[in-house]
Design an enzyme around this catalytic site. Structure first.
Site, PDB file in Angstrom:
ATOM      1  N   LYS A  64     -11.857   5.175  -7.251  1.00 31.95           N
ATOM      2  CA  LYS A  64     -10.647   4.732  -7.947  1.00 31.95           C
ATOM      3  C   LYS A  64     -10.082   3.440  -7.369  1.00 31.95           C
ATOM      4  O   LYS A  64      -9.539   2.611  -8.103  1.00 31.95           O
ATOM      5  CB  LYS A  64      -9.583   5.825  -7.944  1.00 31.95           C
ATOM      6  CG  LYS A  64      -8.927   6.107  -6.603  1.00 31.95           C
ATOM      7  CD  LYS A  64      -7.874   7.180  -6.739  1.00 31.95           C
ATOM      8  CE  LYS A  64      -7.235   7.518  -5.393  1.00 31.95           C
ATOM      9  NZ  LYS A  64      -6.417   6.422  -4.863  1.00 31.95           N
ATOM     10  N   THR A  65     -10.181   3.239  -6.046  1.00 28.60           N
ATOM     11  CA  THR A  65      -9.651   2.005  -5.455  1.00 28.60           C
ATOM     12  C   THR A  65     -10.424   0.793  -5.966  1.00 28.60           C
ATOM     13  O   THR A  65      -9.838  -0.261  -6.265  1.00 28.60           O
ATOM     14  CB  THR A  65      -9.730   2.080  -3.918  1.00 28.60           C
ATOM     15  OG1 THR A  65      -9.044   3.244  -3.473  1.00 28.60           O
ATOM     16  CG2 THR A  65      -9.076   0.847  -3.298  1.00 28.60           C
ATOM     17  N   ASP A 250      -0.928   4.088  -8.585  1.00 28.76           N
ATOM     18  CA  ASP A 250      -1.948   4.915  -7.920  1.00 28.76           C
ATOM     19  C   ASP A 250      -1.335   6.259  -7.522  1.00 28.76           C
ATOM     20  O   ASP A 250      -0.121   6.376  -7.368  1.00 28.76           O
ATOM     21  CB  ASP A 250      -2.457   4.167  -6.682  1.00 28.76           C
ATOM     22  CG  ASP A 250      -3.722   4.785  -6.108  1.00 28.76           C
ATOM     23  OD1 ASP A 250      -4.325   5.645  -6.773  1.00 28.76           O
ATOM     24  OD2 ASP A 250      -4.103   4.395  -4.987  1.00 28.76           O
ATOM     25  N   GLU A 251      -2.178   7.266  -7.363  1.00 27.62           N
ATOM     26  CA  GLU A 251      -1.756   8.611  -6.926  1.00 27.62           C
ATOM     27  C   GLU A 251      -0.609   9.131  -7.815  1.00 27.62           C
ATOM     28  O   GLU A 251       0.398   9.642  -7.328  1.00 27.62           O
ATOM     29  CB  GLU A 251      -1.319   8.589  -5.448  1.00 27.62           C
ATOM     30  CG  GLU A 251      -2.366   8.064  -4.485  1.00 27.62           C
ATOM     31  CD  GLU A 251      -3.525   9.025  -4.247  1.00 27.62           C
ATOM     32  OE1 GLU A 251      -3.569  10.089  -4.922  1.00 27.62           O
ATOM     33  OE2 GLU A 251      -4.388   8.721  -3.408  1.00 27.62           O
ATOM     34  N   GLN A 292      -5.763  17.147  -6.969  1.00 29.82           N
ATOM     35  CA  GLN A 292      -5.431  16.743  -5.605  1.00 29.82           C
ATOM     36  C   GLN A 292      -3.922  16.625  -5.394  1.00 29.82           C
ATOM     37  O   GLN A 292      -3.469  15.943  -4.479  1.00 29.82           O
ATOM     38  CB  GLN A 292      -6.115  15.411  -5.255  1.00 29.82           C
ATOM     39  CG  GLN A 292      -7.634  15.497  -5.257  1.00 29.82           C
ATOM     40  CD  GLN A 292      -8.283  14.205  -4.787  1.00 29.82           C
ATOM     41  OE1 GLN A 292      -8.213  13.838  -3.615  1.00 29.82           O
ATOM     42  NE2 GLN A 292      -8.929  13.513  -5.701  1.00 29.82           N
ATOM     43  N   ARG A 664     -13.758  16.196   1.279  1.00 26.15           N
ATOM     44  CA  ARG A 664     -13.773  15.168   2.330  1.00 26.15           C
ATOM     45  C   ARG A 664     -15.159  15.055   2.950  1.00 26.15           C
ATOM     46  O   ARG A 664     -15.468  14.076   3.630  1.00 26.15           O
ATOM     47  CB  ARG A 664     -12.784  15.495   3.458  1.00 26.15           C
ATOM     48  CG  ARG A 664     -11.314  15.632   3.107  1.00 26.15           C
ATOM     49  CD  ARG A 664     -10.762  14.496   2.322  1.00 26.15           C
ATOM     50  NE  ARG A 664     -10.812  14.809   0.883  1.00 26.15           N
ATOM     51  CZ  ARG A 664     -10.622  13.917  -0.074  1.00 26.15           C
ATOM     52  NH1 ARG A 664     -10.414  12.658   0.213  1.00 26.15           N
ATOM     53  NH2 ARG A 664     -10.672  14.279  -1.344  1.00 26.15           N
TER      54      ARG A 664
END
Length: 806
Positions: A64-65, A250-251, A292, A664
């Site tokens: 996504k970044t 974002d987020e 998330q 992770r």
């Protein structure tokens, strides 16, 4: 969709320092092909999208970044957007700086005038320019948490509120919730449904008035005031709607109501214009993953992302499901666990990296066995050359769980670091408790004594300490001896003298327990209860203080494990231990702790190696990745947390936390639990986490199961064997009341308490002959002040003191 709408106050391509940028034609920007190179089809679609609001549902590890930075670069290079017309919101300053740097690498220095920042930083920039419309000056102060608490204390005092019933922390928490819901004091007053809420609203009103008088805002005000400014002043709203033609967030799953409202003010379709000219809403792109969303305790509202397509009916959604981080085995496990949450949008992470290794499972006898397994497995992987320690992370649900891993790692020489928290024995509350114990064993330890003299607060301030120190310096006596003679201290206020005398009396009672050889865990529990330390944490409304109580419970568990081990006392003669003559005492416990806590012995890895195992909570792990991950403490009541077991929304958030933990891992994932965990000062037999049952059975290779647990315990790392089968004692409530009850239950049998009167002659095993001066308390709480001549006057708790009446 590009736009020719002029941007207020922005000369073409000015830098932040006011110098104009060179024309685009003189700079070679990235080509169209370069900006799209290496992107998969959904990622490309997100980068080039035009027009309708866009929701990018970005699964863990889906890049996504990269999508965000390439889209910003695409806007500037291909769609000729003015960099100053771009507002990109992230949740940390570090993420904002990294995003800006990556865009600058793509398109050059013109990227510097973009607004890439956190919500709070963006709001401060707007308010510095516009807040005069709300009656504040542009040089307003921003109050941090300590400033807020001081102000709230003054407010409660102004309103003559009972400090015990209306604590500043609780007041601030309530006020923060109101502000996050965009309710000002008038709204809160109208919505008050009972006397308590009316009082809270009155506090809120006075608090805001005092802030205004100080020309100050707190952190929640920054967003609330900006939203109110845009709502109340249409011309201001239109200025920023015209300026920000491209908004990226974002987020998005972590936004609260106030942040959500701010985005709506800037981006929602608004047909009502000031001058009759309709301004098209800004292009909005939000990136997030409802799976998330793990910050509900901070006010995050998962509905913001789940309902995005209802809020923006013409919205487009793009799903990023290809994962570039993990093996397919790890992703299949994550998909299986999160699939048990209801109401989520279906998403299946996949990878073309292959299946990879199976997940390794281990059921330990207890938490020390779990830590031993983790340590040995890391040793095996590093010895084989498969991994470096830096490639390994250990995740746990709460900070207190790090303690046993730290102890085992120190013992075997495994280098490690604790992220998102300090080492167990360096945590403030643990150091405070140990300072109490050290001072009891060695009253001349002035560092420990002064640390806890006014902890918790007991009215012994800096001036009182200076007066006592002056007495110690004048008479050349220790600080403790000066405290005992505080009535001789020059300039000491009567109130301070009373507080010091109360402290001295408490310490002398506790010292009588140490002199009588009481168990370390009993002394510790009595200290925590008698000093009021645990009670002060329980009365606090600071969420961190709940964690501090957990850490103290863990310290009690350490002391209990030590006291129950007949080989624990390093200073004891082995023959005496075997004969049952010597039991490990408090000084032995402190020596053991000092050795464990001596972290200077851990070798720091060189900068270019970073060979250190990482320990952290699952909440801290979000956004990180490691080749190997150990997900520990998978027991119902630990993870998922006990408070979530009867609450479906909280349980689903715990499951999302498990999903974050699993995703992770890049190559290897280990899952473990303990059959018995010595938490909260007592053995607790918890069933395996329900999340373990949700994993596909064919994906997990169980190296050890519960059926393999040894009936009579197991050898620990020091070679001794813990006998006895685990109990079903369960988790008991760790509190100041429980401390007192537990200390009483585990204490040594009380001596027969002699019946004494002032003037009676007595003999003490250590101090010799003496005369009773005064008596206080009754039965087990009876305390006698006895004059032993050259030994001085001693305050003795008679249930422990070896005193015989003559």
């Amino acid at each position: 969709m590009s736009t020719s709408i002029p941007l207020p106050g922005l000369p073409a391509y000015d830098h932040a320092d006011g110098t104009p940028d060179e024309p685009r034609t003189s700079r070679r920007g990235p080509t169209r092909e370069e900006l799209l190179d290496g992107l998969n089809e959904p990622q490309r679609a997100a980068v080039v999208h035009e027009g309708a609001p866009l929701l990018v549902v970005a699964g863990a590890g889906s890049g996504k970044t990269r999508v965000l930075t390439r889209r910003i670069a695409w806007l500037i290079s291909e769609r000729k957007a003015h960099p100053g017309s771009i507002l990109a919101i992230t949740f940390t300053n570090k993420a904002a700086a990294e995003m800006k740097e990556r865009v600058e690498d793509l398109v050059g220095k013109r990227a510097r005038i973009m607004w890439v920042s956190t919500f709070h930083s963006a709001c401060v920039r707007i308010l510095r320019k516009e807040i005069d419309k709300l009656g504040f000056k542009s040089n307003f102060s921003i109050y941090d948490a300590a400033d807020q608490k001081r102000l709230m204390t003054l407010v409660c005092s102004d309103l003559d509120l009972d400090a015990k019933r209306y604590q500043p922390g609780a007041m601030l928490h309530w006020v923060s919730n109101q502000k996050n819901e965009l309710k000002d004091p008038e709204d809160a007053t109208k919505d008050a449904r009972n006397n308590l809420e009316e009082t809270y609203a009155s506090v809120y009103t006075t608090y805001q008035r005092r802030l205004r008088e100080a020309n100050a805002l707190d952190f929640d005000d920054l967003i609330m005031f900006t939203v109110h400014l845009l709502q109340q002043f249409p011309e201001v709203r239109e200025t920023y709607r015209r300026r920000f033609r491209h908004v990226l967030v974002d987020e998005y799953q972590d936004t609260n109501h106030a942040q959500y409202a701010l985005i709506h003010q800037l981006c929602a379709d608004n047909p009502e214009d000031l001058d009759g000219e309709r301004v098209e809403p800004a292009e909005l792109m939000v990136v997030g993953d409802a799976d998330q969303s793990i910050y509900a305790f901070r006010g995050a509202n998962i509905r913001n992302i789940l309902d995005f397509e209802q809020d923006f009916p013409n919205a487009t959604s793009i799903l990023l499901e290809q994962n570039y981080r993990s093996t397919q085995t790890i992703l299949t496990a994550a998909n299986a666990v999160i699939g048990h949450n209801k109401g989520r949008k279906e998403k299946r992470l996949w990878s073309d990296a292959g299946d990879g290794a199976r997940i390794i499972g281990y059921v330990a006898d207890d938490e020390r066995d779990e830590a031993r397994f983790v340590s040995e497995e890391i040793d095996r992987l590093t010895d084989a050359g498969d991994l470096r320690p830096a490639d390994v992370a250990i995740f746990y649900r709460t900070n207190a769980q790090s303690r046993v891993f730290e102890e085992v790692f120190i013992r075997v020489g495994m280098p490690y670091k604790v992220v998102g928290g300090v080492r167990f024995y360096e945590r403030r509350e643990v150091r405070d408790a140990l300072a109490y114990l050290r001072m009891l064993v060695n009253p001349a330890d002035q560092v420990s004594l002064r640390r806890i003299l006014n902890t918790p607060k007991r009215g012994i301030g800096d001036r009182a300490v200076a007066c006592v120190q002056a007495l110690a310096d004048r008479d050349r006596i220790t600080f403790w001896e000066a405290l005992r003679r505080a009535q001789d201290a020059p300039g000491l206020a009567t109130r301070s003298l009373s507080a010091i005398q109360g402290f001295v009396a408490m310490v002398e009672e506790l010292q009588s327990m140490v002199d009588a050889g009481e168990r370390a865990d009993v002394v510790l529990e009595t200290v925590l209860a008698r000093s009021g330390y645990v009670a002060s944490l329980e009365e606090s409304d600071d969420p961190q203080d709940e964690t501090r109580v957990e850490n103290l419970a863990e310290l009690v568990a350490v002391a209990r494990e030590f006291s129950d081990d007949p080989q624990a006392g390093p200073s004891a003669d082995p023959a005496d231990v075997d004969a049952g003559i010597v039991a490990p005492g408090l000084s032995d416990f402190l020596e053991r702790v000092a050795l464990v806590a001596d972290t200077d012995q851990i070798p720091d890895a060189p900068e270019d190696d970073a060979g250190v195992v990482t320990l952290m909570t699952l909440h801290t792990a979000k956004g990180l990745e490691f080749p190997a991950v150990f997900l520990t403490g998978l027991e119902d009541g630990v993870f998922p947390h006990a408070r979530a077991l009867g609450d479906q929304p909280e349980l689903e958030e715990e499951r999302r936390l498990a999903y974050v933990g699993v995703t992770r891992a890049r190559e290897r994932l280990y899952i473990s639990r303990a059959v018995v965990r010595s938490a909260w000062g007592a053995p607790s037999h918890n069933p395996g986490s329900r999340f373990l049952d949700e994993l596909p059975v064919d994906l997990v290779d169980w190296k050890r199961t519960e059926a393999a647990q040894t009936q009579w315990g197991r050898p620990d790392l020091s070679g001794s064997t813990r006998l006895g089968t685990p109990t079903d004692a369960g988790r008991r409530n760790f509190s100041s009341a429980a401390l007192r009850a537990d200390a009483a239950a585990r204490a040594k049998p009380a001596r027969e308490i002699p019946s004494l009167e002032p003037g009676d002659r007595v003999v003490h095993d250590s101090f010799g002959m003496g005369t009773v001066v005064t008596l206080e308390g009754v039965a087990e709480k009876a305390v006698a002040s006895i004059d032993f001549g050259s030994e001085g006057i001693k305050r003795l708790l008679l249930r422990y003191a070896p005193v015989e009446k003559l």
